[in-house]
Design a protein around this motif. Structure first.
Motif, PDB file in Angstrom:
ATOM      1  N   GLU A   1      37.066  31.788  46.637  1.00 31.01           N
ATOM      2  CA  GLU A   1      37.818  32.343  47.765  1.00 31.01           C
ATOM      3  C   GLU A   1      36.867  32.650  48.924  1.00 31.01           C
ATOM      4  O   GLU A   1      37.145  32.324  50.078  1.00 31.01           O
ATOM      5  CB  GLU A   1      38.548  33.617  47.333  1.00 31.01           C
TER       6      GLU A   1
ATOM      7  N   ARG B   1      37.071  30.858  52.542  1.00 31.44           N
ATOM      8  CA  ARG B   1      37.400  31.698  53.708  1.00 31.44           C
ATOM      9  C   ARG B   1      36.279  31.660  54.746  1.00 31.44           C
ATOM     10  O   ARG B   1      36.544  31.638  55.953  1.00 31.44           O
ATOM     11  CB  ARG B   1      37.716  33.121  53.255  1.00 31.44           C
TER      12      ARG B   1
ATOM     13  N   ASP C   1      43.682  25.138  48.066  1.00 29.33           N
ATOM     14  CA  ASP C   1      42.505  25.485  48.876  1.00 29.33           C
ATOM     15  C   ASP C   1      42.896  25.652  50.346  1.00 29.33           C
ATOM     16  O   ASP C   1      42.349  26.505  51.054  1.00 29.33           O
ATOM     17  CB  ASP C   1      41.434  24.396  48.767  1.00 29.33           C
TER      18      ASP C   1
ATOM     19  N   VAL D   1      44.210  29.005  51.030  1.00 26.47           N
ATOM     20  CA  VAL D   1      43.147  30.015  51.146  1.00 26.47           C
ATOM     21  C   VAL D   1      42.479  29.925  52.520  1.00 26.47           C
ATOM     22  O   VAL D   1      42.289  30.934  53.219  1.00 26.47           O
ATOM     23  CB  VAL D   1      42.092  29.854  50.018  1.00 26.47           C
TER      24      VAL D   1
END
Ligand code: NAI
Ligand code: K
Length: 353
Positions: free
Chosen positions: A91, A95, A120, A123
């Protein structure tokens, strides 16, 4: 500028590093002449930074051509995250990557590619609005293989028409190599149109799918048996490099049209195909349905609108094959020329960014 022999012609190349999450990424923007650059994020354990850079430069250029021919108001870009997806993706890393995408303020839109999946993108979307190919639950377009297969079918119809005078697949024998997401949808369209499908896959589950859903499909042992089979059309729908020094001399089909990326193992294969009288519908032209699907999501996904655009792959393929005849060049060269014309012509007219 492309006049500079030392230049790759890219507008912008961004090196991204986040030591805390271990992110190492490169974003390549080849062209924004038609609009924001769109292209997926590949996560791959490159041997070196040079290898990662070479790949992103190549892929982002390819996306500019693909998006131009798909009729999209989007330029070409691509990104690579350097690392083994099973090990590096977290994550935090995704990010951090999303923040870099956001920092480009809409010059680059990302999506899935090898090593990244729809989850993905969800995220990444927590850090940037410039991401597409999200899950249906998050307003995304979902599985892009649906329109990829539809577009391949349309491109195949144009190629078949170019050779035999009618776009119908009725009675044609079509070899589908790879019964994955795209190959399965494609098989459905072919069967619906009356084609005789001959297929293969390395995965027994894929063969089971065919036996259950399309008992009329003939299954052969492997891709080389398919290439050597008595088929009219060959549709590579598995991995790249399907057209190589071994397969092309053995190929009995007169038309090649399939979903796989990078079907030509090396540039010399084009001439080999032409010498053998095989019509090759360029991979990046006929497999653009996937990018058409994810691009549509940027406006708020509308399946019918996206499907209509993917249907036009028939017209584009026709136009390219005619241009190839007129200019005496292989279809892949004709495709590049058509893409370059659109980027030059429309890029000049574009005023809003
Ligand atoms: P997939 O992974 O769902 O299907 C690939 C299939 O090929 C699998 O069933 C696999 O078992 C089979 N396969 C692998 N090696 C094989 C071999 N040597 N011989 C026979 N079968 C073999 O992938 P998907 O999504 O169907 O994509 C297929 C191709 O189309 C890939 O090259 C992909 O890059 C390309 N493509 C896919 C798009 C999409 O929207 N899914 C968009 C544009 C291109
Ligand atoms: K450029």
């Amino acid at each position: 500028s492309t006049d500079d022999p030392g230049s790759t012609g890219h507008e912008q190349v961004v090196f991204c590093q986040d030591t805390q999450s271990g992110l190492k990424a490169i974003i390549g923007i080849y062209s924004t002449a038609l609009g924001p650059a769109l292209g997926g994020t590949r996560c791959y354990p490159y041997a070196s930074e040079e290898a990662a850079l070479a790949d992103v430069l190549d892929l982002s250029r390819g996306m500019a051509y693909k998006n131009a021919l798909a009729g999209l108001d989007l330029g070409g870009g691509k990104a690579v995250i350097w690392g083994d997806p099973d090990q590096v993706k977290s994550e935090a890393l995704l990010r951090a990557y999303g923040r870099f995408v956001q920092s480009l303020a809409g010059r680059y839109y990302t999506a899935c590619d090898v090593g990244t999946v729809v989850a993905d993108m969800d995220v990444i979307a927590r850090e940037t609005r410039y991401v597409t190919g999200r899950s249906v639950e998050h307003g995304g377009a979902g599985d892009s293989s649906v329109l990829t297969a539809w577009g391949v079918f349309q491109g195949m119809r144009a190629a078949v028409e170019h050779v035999w005078g009618t776009p119908s697949l009725r009675g044609r024998r079509v070899g589908v190599a790879g019964l994955g997401k795209v190959g399965r949808h494609l098989t459905g369209h072919l069967v619906d149109d009356g084609a005789e499908v001959v297929a293969t896959d390395v995965d027994p589950r894929a063969l089971e799918w065919a036996r259950t859903n399309h008992p009329g499909v003939t299954l052969v042992a492997d891709a080389s048996a398919l290439v050597a089979a008595d088929i009219d059309v060959y549709a590579p729908c598995a991995l790249g490099g399907a057209l190589n020094d071994d397969t092309v001399p053995a190929l009995r089909a007169r038309v090649v049209a399939g979903a796989a990326n990078n079907q030509l193992a090396h540039p010399g294969i084009e001439k080999l195909l032409a010498d053998r009288g095989v019509l090759y519908a360029p991979d990046y032209v006929v497999n653009a349905g996937g990018v058409i699907q994810v691009a549509d999501e940027i406006e708020g996904f509308n399946f019918d609108r996206a499907k209509l655009r993917a249907t036009r792959i028939y017209d584009t393929t026709r136009q390219i094959l005619r241009l190839a005849d007129d200019e005496g060049v292989p279809p892949a060269v004709a495709a590049d020329r058509l893409a370059e014309r659109r980027m030059a012509d429309v890029g000049r007219l574009r005023t809003i960014h």
